[in-house]
Design a protein around this motif. Structure first.
Motif, PDB file in Angstrom:
ATOM      1  N   THR A   1       4.280 -30.081 -10.770  1.00 32.20           N
ATOM      2  CA  THR A   1       5.391 -29.606  -9.938  1.00 32.20           C
ATOM      3  C   THR A   1       5.790 -28.160 -10.204  1.00 32.20           C
ATOM      4  OG1 THR A   1       6.978 -30.549 -11.515  1.00 32.20           O
ATOM      5  CG2 THR A   1       6.337 -31.918  -9.635  1.00 32.20           C
ATOM      6  N   SER A   2       5.707 -27.718 -11.474  1.00 31.53           N
ATOM      7  CA  SER A   2       6.193 -26.364 -11.772  1.00 31.53           C
ATOM      8  C   SER A   2       5.386 -25.273 -11.057  1.00 31.53           C
ATOM      9  CB  SER A   2       6.234 -26.126 -13.285  1.00 31.53           C
ATOM     10  OG  SER A   2       4.964 -26.276 -13.882  1.00 31.53           O
ATOM     11  N   PRO A   3       4.037 -25.380 -10.965  1.00 26.60           N
ATOM     12  CA  PRO A   3       3.320 -24.353 -10.189  1.00 26.60           C
ATOM     13  C   PRO A   3       3.654 -24.396  -8.697  1.00 26.60           C
ATOM     14  CG  PRO A   3       1.818 -25.490 -11.675  1.00 26.60           C
ATOM     15  CD  PRO A   3       3.091 -26.274 -11.655  1.00 26.60           C
ATOM     16  N   ILE A   4       3.884 -25.596  -8.172  1.00 23.45           N
ATOM     17  CA  ILE A   4       4.252 -25.701  -6.754  1.00 23.45           C
ATOM     18  C   ILE A   4       5.590 -25.023  -6.508  1.00 23.45           C
ATOM     19  CG2 ILE A   4       4.850 -27.305  -4.894  1.00 23.45           C
ATOM     20  CD1 ILE A   4       2.864 -29.289  -6.128  1.00 23.45           C
ATOM     21  N   VAL A   5       6.552 -25.300  -7.404  1.00 21.76           N
ATOM     22  CA  VAL A   5       7.863 -24.663  -7.293  1.00 21.76           C
ATOM     23  C   VAL A   5       7.727 -23.147  -7.442  1.00 21.76           C
ATOM     24  CG1 VAL A   5      10.138 -24.441  -8.369  1.00 21.76           C
ATOM     25  CG2 VAL A   5       9.117 -26.697  -8.077  1.00 21.76           C
ATOM     26  N   GLY A   6       6.905 -22.708  -8.402  1.00 18.52           N
ATOM     27  CA  GLY A   6       6.704 -21.273  -8.590  1.00 18.52           C
ATOM     28  C   GLY A   6       6.097 -20.612  -7.371  1.00 18.52           C
ATOM     29  N   LEU A   7       5.114 -21.271  -6.749  1.00 18.39           N
ATOM     30  CA  LEU A   7       4.464 -20.731  -5.561  1.00 18.39           C
ATOM     31  C   LEU A   7       5.452 -20.596  -4.403  1.00 18.39           C
ATOM     32  CD1 LEU A   7       1.599 -20.007  -4.317  1.00 18.39           C
ATOM     33  CD2 LEU A   7       1.585 -22.358  -3.464  1.00 18.39           C
ATOM     34  N   ILE A   8       6.197 -21.673  -4.139  1.00 14.33           N
ATOM     35  CA  ILE A   8       7.141 -21.674  -3.006  1.00 14.33           C
ATOM     36  C   ILE A   8       8.287 -20.697  -3.246  1.00 14.33           C
ATOM     37  CG2 ILE A   8       8.798 -23.078  -1.715  1.00 14.33           C
ATOM     38  CD1 ILE A   8       6.943 -25.492  -2.218  1.00 14.33           C
TER      39      ILE A   8
ATOM     40  N   MET B   1       0.940 -15.687  -7.044  1.00 11.94           N
ATOM     41  CA  MET B   1       0.265 -16.099  -5.814  1.00 11.94           C
ATOM     42  C   MET B   1       1.266 -16.176  -4.662  1.00 11.94           C
ATOM     43  SD  MET B   1      -2.150 -19.190  -7.201  1.00 11.94           S
ATOM     44  CE  MET B   1      -3.236 -18.983  -8.624  1.00 11.94           C
ATOM     45  N   GLY B   2       2.462 -16.704  -4.927  1.00 10.79           N
ATOM     46  CA  GLY B   2       3.465 -16.847  -3.880  1.00 10.79           C
ATOM     47  C   GLY B   2       3.931 -15.512  -3.328  1.00 10.79           C
ATOM     48  N   VAL B   3       4.255 -14.566  -4.221  1.00  7.03           N
ATOM     49  CA  VAL B   3       4.728 -13.266  -3.738  1.00  7.03           C
ATOM     50  C   VAL B   3       3.593 -12.516  -3.045  1.00  7.03           C
ATOM     51  CG1 VAL B   3       6.472 -13.144  -5.549  1.00  7.03           C
ATOM     52  CG2 VAL B   3       4.274 -12.030  -5.920  1.00  7.03           C
ATOM     53  N   GLY B   4       2.368 -12.695  -3.516  1.00  5.55           N
ATOM     54  CA  GLY B   4       1.236 -12.018  -2.888  1.00  5.55           C
ATOM     55  C   GLY B   4       0.965 -12.508  -1.486  1.00  5.55           C
ATOM     56  N   ALA B   5       1.228 -13.777  -1.246  1.00  8.77           N
ATOM     57  CA  ALA B   5       0.958 -14.361   0.070  1.00  8.77           C
ATOM     58  C   ALA B   5       1.895 -13.831   1.146  1.00  8.77           C
ATOM     59  CB  ALA B   5       1.047 -15.884   0.002  1.00  8.77           C
ATOM     60  N   THR B   6       3.021 -13.198   0.756  1.00  8.48           N
ATOM     61  CA  THR B   6       3.939 -12.657   1.765  1.00  8.48           C
ATOM     62  C   THR B   6       3.355 -11.424   2.435  1.00  8.48           C
ATOM     63  OG1 THR B   6       5.071 -11.300   0.085  1.00  8.48           O
ATOM     64  CG2 THR B   6       5.963 -13.498   0.548  1.00  8.48           C
ATOM     65  N   LYS B   7       2.461 -10.733   1.727  1.00  8.99           N
ATOM     66  CA  LYS B   7       1.828  -9.555   2.327  1.00  8.99           C
ATOM     67  C   LYS B   7       0.885 -10.010   3.431  1.00  8.99           C
ATOM     68  CE  LYS B   7       0.625  -6.273  -0.437  1.00  8.99           C
ATOM     69  NZ  LYS B   7      -0.102  -5.483  -1.480  1.00  8.99           N
ATOM     70  N   ARG B   8       0.013 -10.877   3.093  1.00  7.59           N
ATOM     71  CA  ARG B   8      -0.853 -11.613   4.024  1.00  7.59           C
ATOM     72  C   ARG B   8      -1.604 -12.617   3.161  1.00  7.59           C
ATOM     73  NH1 ARG B   8      -3.417  -6.816   3.160  1.00  7.59           N
ATOM     74  NH2 ARG B   8      -5.629  -6.915   2.558  1.00  7.59           N
ATOM     75  N   VAL B   9      -1.931 -13.740   3.741  1.00  8.43           N
ATOM     76  CA  VAL B   9      -2.539 -14.811   2.955  1.00  8.43           C
ATOM     77  C   VAL B   9      -3.827 -14.338   2.293  1.00  8.43           C
ATOM     78  CG1 VAL B   9      -3.581 -17.104   3.077  1.00  8.43           C
ATOM     79  CG2 VAL B   9      -1.487 -16.609   4.357  1.00  8.43           C
ATOM     80  N   ARG B  10      -4.604 -13.532   2.994  1.00 10.64           N
ATOM     81  CA  ARG B  10      -5.884 -13.081   2.454  1.00 10.64           C
ATOM     82  C   ARG B  10      -5.734 -12.007   1.376  1.00 10.64           C
ATOM     83  NH1 ARG B  10     -10.103 -12.741   7.596  1.00 10.64           N
ATOM     84  NH2 ARG B  10     -10.017 -14.959   8.133  1.00 10.64           N
ATOM     85  N   ALA B  11      -4.498 -11.521   1.173  1.00  7.28           N
ATOM     86  CA  ALA B  11      -4.285 -10.527   0.126  1.00  7.28           C
ATOM     87  C   ALA B  11      -4.489 -11.134  -1.252  1.00  7.28           C
ATOM     88  CB  ALA B  11      -2.879  -9.937   0.229  1.00  7.28           C
ATOM     89  N   VAL B  12      -4.250 -12.437  -1.363  1.00  6.70           N
ATOM     90  CA  VAL B  12      -4.474 -13.137  -2.620  1.00  6.70           C
ATOM     91  C   VAL B  12      -5.954 -13.470  -2.745  1.00  6.70           C
ATOM     92  CG1 VAL B  12      -3.913 -15.187  -3.984  1.00  6.70           C
ATOM     93  CG2 VAL B  12      -2.165 -14.132  -2.549  1.00  6.70           C
ATOM     94  N   ARG B  13      -6.535 -13.164  -3.880  1.00  8.57           N
ATOM     95  CA  ARG B  13      -7.946 -13.495  -4.095  1.00  8.57           C
ATOM     96  C   ARG B  13      -8.028 -14.971  -4.475  1.00  8.57           C
ATOM     97  NH1 ARG B  13      -7.273  -8.333  -6.760  1.00  8.57           N
ATOM     98  NH2 ARG B  13      -8.215  -6.694  -5.482  1.00  8.57           N
ATOM     99  N   TRP B  14      -8.146 -15.806  -3.459  1.00  6.95           N
ATOM    100  CA  TRP B  14      -8.043 -17.248  -3.671  1.00  6.95           C
ATOM    101  C   TRP B  14      -9.224 -17.797  -4.465  1.00  6.95           C
ATOM    102  CZ3 TRP B  14      -3.427 -19.055  -3.133  1.00  6.95           C
ATOM    103  CH2 TRP B  14      -2.553 -18.484  -2.202  1.00  6.95           C
ATOM    104  N   GLY B  15     -10.334 -17.087  -4.471  1.00  5.60           N
ATOM    105  CA  GLY B  15     -11.456 -17.525  -5.299  1.00  5.60           C
ATOM    106  C   GLY B  15     -11.105 -17.454  -6.774  1.00  5.60           C
ATOM    107  N   VAL B  16     -10.450 -16.359  -7.169  1.00  3.62           N
ATOM    108  CA  VAL B  16      -9.973 -16.235  -8.551  1.00  3.62           C
ATOM    109  C   VAL B  16      -8.913 -17.286  -8.825  1.00  3.62           C
ATOM    110  CG1 VAL B  16      -8.819 -14.713 -10.204  1.00  3.62           C
ATOM    111  CG2 VAL B  16     -10.492 -13.768  -8.589  1.00  3.62           C
ATOM    112  N   ALA B  17      -7.999 -17.464  -7.862  1.00 10.88           N
ATOM    113  CA  ALA B  17      -6.942 -18.462  -8.024  1.00 10.88           C
ATOM    114  C   ALA B  17      -7.518 -19.867  -8.183  1.00 10.88           C
ATOM    115  CB  ALA B  17      -5.998 -18.422  -6.811  1.00 10.88           C
ATOM    116  N   ARG B  18      -8.580 -20.161  -7.428  1.00  7.56           N
ATOM    117  CA  ARG B  18      -9.221 -21.481  -7.535  1.00  7.56           C
ATOM    118  C   ARG B  18      -9.784 -21.705  -8.931  1.00  7.56           C
ATOM    119  NH1 ARG B  18     -14.187 -20.870  -4.548  1.00  7.56           N
ATOM    120  NH2 ARG B  18     -14.774 -19.974  -6.543  1.00  7.56           N
TER     121      ARG B  18
END
Length: 331
Positions: free
Chosen positions: A139-146, A285-302
């Protein structure tokens, strides 16, 4: 033999605290360094001091670690279990540090405790593992992301008419406060986890019978964690500060503020151990997604999230193997 075992386990616990410090120092300062709000040396010094201060701000998480995860038998058997748990956690910290993967030192410790307890034939408090470790871990990462996403949206709306250069300059100053708050929260959360293990060792050896943590345990754990923080974790700092997303000062401030808030709330309101790594990474990841979703390097995040899920079983497996070897030698 019991005194030797106690000294050995406490020494290894301090070793874990040291690896925790240099492994997780990036949690507090990576964003501030990457946005140039602080120089690396100034950031590390600030983080070390705030880690030291945070260690004296609470005991709730330490009580959860010492009583709510596993039951350790008295004497020699219990010491071998704690020894194996700590070695498993340290081993995983070193492996993930080498590869620059921001995994959770906290969950490496919990995985080591569970793995060593199972190998040692003692009781694992599965309800405690589920409620106090697994649920907060999810839950904590979900809360952090949102929350990171929402807080950054709020900042963008509030400062939508501000001069961009002036706003970035002011947020760079504000980041010194948010980074300090993050470091204080890291000291509050992570120092208590080592304190809890030291209290377990003192209890099963018969050297501690009260409910309060001895002041020397608090002080020594805090100092060792701070020394580890000062040593720095540059490999992981690059991952958090640059590889997930290129941060600017407002984003760094938002991520640190959200992560620090989660650390304080979970420490005082719920008294559950959460990973500083999980909350700051998800907030980034959450703050980065506000710029645009693709701004986050989701491969690294995965890759990072995958590391989160394998941390507990991997550390547990190492701890189990260490227990079997150790018990065969000294059992």
């Amino acid at each position: 033999m019991d005194i030797f075992g106690l000294v050995l386990v406490v020494g290894v616990a301090f070793g874990f605290a040291y690896t925790n410090g240099f492994h997780d120092s990036a949690n507090a300062i990576a964003t501030s360094v990457s946005t140039r709000a602080l120089t690396p040396k100034a950031a590390l010094l600030m983080a070390a001091v705030m880690n030291l201060a945070g260690a004296f701000l609470g005991e709730g998480v330490a009580a959860t670690v010492s009583k709510g995860i596993i039951e350790t038998p008295k004497g020699h058997h219990g010491m071998v279990i704690l020894w194996a748990a700590l070695i498993g956690a340290i081993a995983w910290n070193l492996v993930t540090w080498y590869f620059g993967l921001p995994s959770s030192s906290s969950h490496a410790l919990f995985g080591g405790m569970v793995g060593a307890a199972l190998a040692g034939g003692t009781t694992v408090i599965w309800s405690g593992v589920w409620e106090k470790v697994v649920v907060p871990m999810v839950t904590s990462p979900i809360v952090g992301l949102i929350c990171g996403f929402l807080v950054m949206l709020a900042i963008m709306w509030i400062f939508r008419r501000a001069n961009p250069h002036r706003a970035k300059r002011n947020f760079r100053v504000a980041q010194t406060v948010s980074a300090a708050a993050m470091a204080l929260g890291h000291g509050l959360q992570d120092s208590q986890k080592t304190m809890g293990v030291v209290v377990m060792a003192l209890t099963i050896s018969g050297h501690h019978t009260g409910s309060e943590i001895p002041i020397w345990v608090k002080a020594s754990t805090a100092v060792v964690l701070s020394l580890g923080t000062w040593a720095g974790g540059w490999r992981i700092m690059r991952t958090l500060g640059r590889r997930i997303i290129e941060l600017d000062p407002p984003q760094g401030f938002a991520a640190e503020s959200v992560a620090a808030s989660i650390l304080y709330i979970t420490s005082y309101a719920f008294k559950v151990p959460v990973s500083t790594t999980h909350v700051i990474t998800s907030a980034i990841m959450g703050v980065g997604a506000t710029k645009r979703v693709r701004a986050v390097r989701w491969g690294v995040a995965r890759d990072i999230v995958l590391g989160w899920f394998i941390t507990m079983p991997a550390a547990g497996l190492v701890a189990a193997i260490i227990f079997w070897i150790s018990w065969a030698v000294v059992g």
